[in-house]
Design a protein around this motif. Structure first.
Motif, short mmCIF file in Angstrom:
data_model
loop_
_atom_site.label_atom_id
_atom_site.label_comp_id
_atom_site.label_asym_id
_atom_site.label_seq_id
_atom_site.Cartn_x
_atom_site.Cartn_y
_atom_site.Cartn_z
N GLN A 36 0.76 -1.30 -0.11
CA GLN A 36 0.17 -0.07 -0.30
C GLN A 36 0.94 1.07 0.24
OE1 GLN A 36 -2.01 -0.49 3.72
NE2 GLN A 36 -0.53 -0.26 5.42
N SER A 93 0.43 3.84 1.73
CA SER A 93 0.14 3.91 2.61
C SER A 93 1.54 3.97 3.68
CB SER A 93 -0.86 3.15 4.05
OG SER A 93 -1.56 3.84 3.45
N GLN A 134 2.90 7.80 4.44
CA GLN A 134 2.13 8.30 5.09
C GLN A 134 3.49 8.61 6.03
OE1 GLN A 134 -1.19 6.94 7.27
NE2 GLN A 134 -2.39 6.19 5.26
N ARG A 178 0.83 -7.38 -4.61
CA ARG A 178 -0.45 -7.87 -3.45
C ARG A 178 -0.36 -9.04 -4.23
NH1 ARG A 178 -4.80 -4.67 -0.77
NH2 ARG A 178 -3.97 -2.66 -0.37
N GLU A 211 -2.51 -11.62 -5.63
CA GLU A 211 -3.14 -11.67 -6.40
C GLU A 211 -4.02 -11.79 -6.99
OE1 GLU A 211 -5.41 -7.71 -4.15
OE2 GLU A 211 -5.82 -8.94 -2.57
N THR A 229 -10.15 -8.20 -11.84
CA THR A 229 -10.52 -6.78 -10.93
C THR A 229 -9.18 -6.64 -9.77
OG1 THR A 229 -11.73 -8.30 -9.32
CG2 THR A 229 -13.46 -6.15 -11.09
N SER A 274 -4.84 -7.31 -9.48
CA SER A 274 -3.59 -7.65 -10.02
C SER A 274 -2.81 -7.83 -9.70
CB SER A 274 -3.02 -7.01 -10.60
OG SER A 274 -1.77 -6.28 -11.77
N PHE A 308 -9.69 0.03 9.05
CA PHE A 308 -7.87 -0.23 8.76
C PHE A 308 -7.03 0.66 9.52
CE2 PHE A 308 -10.14 1.17 5.18
CZ PHE A 308 -9.49 0.54 4.08
N THR A 346 -6.43 4.03 10.73
CA THR A 346 -7.00 5.63 10.47
C THR A 346 -8.34 5.44 11.46
OG1 THR A 346 -8.47 4.20 8.83
CG2 THR A 346 -7.14 6.52 8.24
N LEU A 367 -14.66 2.56 -4.27
CA LEU A 367 -13.48 2.74 -4.84
C LEU A 367 -12.14 3.13 -3.72
CD1 LEU A 367 -13.48 3.20 -7.94
CD2 LEU A 367 -13.46 5.74 -7.62
N ALA A 392 -10.46 5.13 3.56
CA ALA A 392 -10.20 6.58 4.38
C ALA A 392 -10.67 6.92 5.31
CB ALA A 392 -11.25 7.72 3.36
N PHE A 432 -6.06 8.81 3.07
CA PHE A 432 -7.08 7.99 2.05
C PHE A 432 -6.49 7.41 1.00
CE2 PHE A 432 -7.13 12.57 0.20
CZ PHE A 432 -6.54 11.91 -1.28
N ARG A 445 -8.50 0.77 -10.91
CA ARG A 445 -10.22 0.53 -10.75
C ARG A 445 -10.87 2.27 -11.22
NH1 ARG A 445 -11.97 -2.42 -5.50
NH2 ARG A 445 -10.74 -3.83 -6.89
C1 FA5 Z 1 -5.69 -0.47 1.47
O1 FA5 Z 1 -4.50 0.11 0.65
C2 FA5 Z 1 -5.21 1.01 2.72
N1 FA5 Z 1 -4.00 1.37 2.82
C3 FA5 Z 1 -6.05 2.42 2.04
C4 FA5 Z 1 -6.50 3.64 2.59
C5 FA5 Z 1 -5.46 4.84 3.09
C6 FA5 Z 1 -7.32 3.53 4.10
C7 FA5 Z 1 -5.44 5.67 4.15
C8 FA5 Z 1 -6.68 4.53 4.71
C9 FA5 Z 1 -6.16 5.65 5.23
P1 FA5 Z 1 -7.38 -1.56 0.49
O2 FA5 Z 1 -6.58 -3.47 1.01
O3 FA5 Z 1 -9.16 -1.93 0.43
O4 FA5 Z 1 -6.81 -0.31 1.51
O5 FA5 Z 1 -6.71 -0.72 -1.02
C10 FA5 Z 1 -7.51 0.06 -1.59
C11 FA5 Z 1 -7.73 -0.02 -3.18
O6 FA5 Z 1 -6.73 -0.48 -3.63
C12 FA5 Z 1 -9.16 -0.95 -3.27
O7 FA5 Z 1 -9.83 -0.24 -2.82
C13 FA5 Z 1 -8.52 -1.30 -4.40
O8 FA5 Z 1 -8.94 -0.27 -5.12
C14 FA5 Z 1 -7.01 -1.44 -4.60
N2 FA5 Z 1 -6.48 -2.79 -5.03
C15 FA5 Z 1 -5.83 -4.00 -4.12
N3 FA5 Z 1 -5.97 -4.53 -4.27
C16 FA5 Z 1 -5.35 -4.64 -5.54
C17 FA5 Z 1 -5.33 -5.20 -6.32
N4 FA5 Z 1 -4.96 -6.36 -6.64
N5 FA5 Z 1 -5.50 -5.29 -7.79
C18 FA5 Z 1 -6.32 -3.76 -7.57
N6 FA5 Z 1 -6.66 -2.72 -7.10
C19 FA5 Z 1 -6.30 -3.26 -6.14
#
Ligand code: FA5
Length: 344
Positions: A170, A172, A175, A198, A200, A204, A206, A251, A254, A283, A286, A309, A315
């Motif tokens: 991430q 993050s 940060q 990651r 995966e 949707t 990658s 999370f 946060t 989407l 946050a 966020f 996506r």
């Molecule tokens: C996070 O990664 C958090 N770091 C987001 C965050 C930041 C929360 C700051 C709070 C404060 P999450 O695992 O849900 O959250 O991923 C965020 C976005 O990354 C997802 O909504 C999706 O759009 C995208 N994403 C996650 N995994 C994949 C993947 N394997 N392939 C494509 N897009 C992905």
């Protein structure tokens, strides 16, 4: 003999005069002045003359020879100039002709989205910041309130290189880097677009994708600031009629945390196959920066608060351009990429 010399000279000069190119001039030179040339043969015959005749004949033949050489030299210069003029004429470039068509590449849809986001946030006073893709466990998790063994680590299947280093899961992670790097502990307003990884892989998801992180740390930052910022962000990217929905989520970095949905821009919220009949599309993640995260990275949570966020850029690009499979973004198929060749 005298007559013979002047006859040879006369014929040679005539041939030189009529020569059409440098090649025939060379033939003439060989014919008269070469080893077996006609004038050379005469010189060889000098021995047969009487000693009184020899000097006279010698000078006669030599002067004929120089005259022929001189004429060949002059003619050669004339012919070379003519050839050059012909070449220049035949190779003349007509600058008024239409140019041959250049094949032009097009900007990748992900780069378009990144640039659009950067322009928007820079216009609101944010800095664009980058961080390493090969990240430490400390910055990717520990400094974000995710100590080793924390169950929430299971939410992100990671590529570890060693026990300490991994490909960041991430953005993050930046940060913590931005807060630690800010020695004065002054307010922060940044976005961080970048690659994330990651374990995966489907239509949707990658193994490598892109996120953009946003972080604001200042005095009196509240949920209203987060909501207003995300509204501007999403309306800018997906259209003025876009509405947001905040759902409680979790999370570790946060508190409170939200999952943010946008109203489906295909059906306007009525329900369609894109939003799976719900009217909403998920989407973003946050929330309000956890006090532990502020403290761990040197900020006083009594004085400062913040919001953060993170959204998946792939996506966002897929929704914006109607792309149905995330893998198309990484396959480098020109038939796909050419469709983004805007004429601006
Ligand atoms: C996070 O990664 C958090 N770091 C987001 C965050 C930041 C929360 C700051 C709070 C404060 P999450 O695992 O849900 O959250 O991923 C965020 C976005 O990354 C997802 O909504 C999706 O759009 C995208 N994403 C996650 N995994 C994949 C993947 N394997 N392939 C494509 N897009 C992905």
């Amino acid at each position: 003999m005298e007559e013979k010399v002047s006859k040879i000279k006369e014929v040679a000069l005539k041939e030189i005069e009529d020569a059409k190119d440098v090649k025939s001039l060379e033939d003439i030179r060989v014919k008269y002045l070469g080893k077996k040339g006609e004038l050379t043969a005469l010189l060889k015959m000098m021995g047969e003359l009487s000693p009184e005749e020899r000097p006279k004949m010698g000078s006669l033949v030599n002067s004929a020879k120089s005259e022929i050489e001189e004429k060949i030299k002059n003619k050669e210069e004339i012919l070379r100039n003519e050839e050059l003029a012909k070449k220049l004429e035949s190779e003349r470039i007509d600058v008024t002709l239409p140019a041959s068509k250049q094949r032009r590449g097009s900007k990748h849809p992900l780069n378009r989205v990144i640039e659009e986001i950067e322009d928007l946030f820079v216009s609101m006073g944010y800095d664009v910041v980058a961080g390493p893709e090969l990240e430490t466990d400390e910055y990717c998790f520990e400094r974000l309130n995710l100590p080793k063994g924390h169950p929430a680590r299971d939410m992100q299947d990671s590529f570890y290189i060693t026990t300490e280093y991994l490909l960041r899961t991430q953005t993050s992670a930046v940060q913590a880097r931005a807060m630690m790097a800010n020695k004065e502990k002054s307010p922060i307003r940044i976005i961080v677009p970048g690659k994330t990884y990651r374990r995966e892989d489907d239509a949707t998801h990658s193994h490598q994708f892109n996120q953009v992180e946003g972080l604001v740390v200042d005095e009196k930052i509240s949920f209203a600031d987060l909501k207003g910022t995300l509204e501007i962000f999403m309306k800018h990217m997906l259209g003025e009629n876009t509405r947001l929905r905040f759902r409680p989520s979790y999370f570790p970095f946060t508190e409170p945390s939200y999952e943010v949905d946008v109203s489906c821009f295909k059906c306007g919220g009525k329900g369609c196959n894109l939003c799976k009949q719900t009217g909403w599309i998920e989407l973003l993640g946050a929330g309000i920066v956890h006090p532990n995260v502020l403290k761990m990275n040197g900020y006083d949570p009594e004085k400062y608060s913040g919001f953060a966020f993170g959204t998946g850029l792939d996506r966002l690009a897929m929704f914006k351009y109607g792309i149905t499979d995330i893998r198309l973004l990484y396959a480098n198929d020109v038939r796909f990429l050419n469709q983004f060749d805007r004429k601006d």
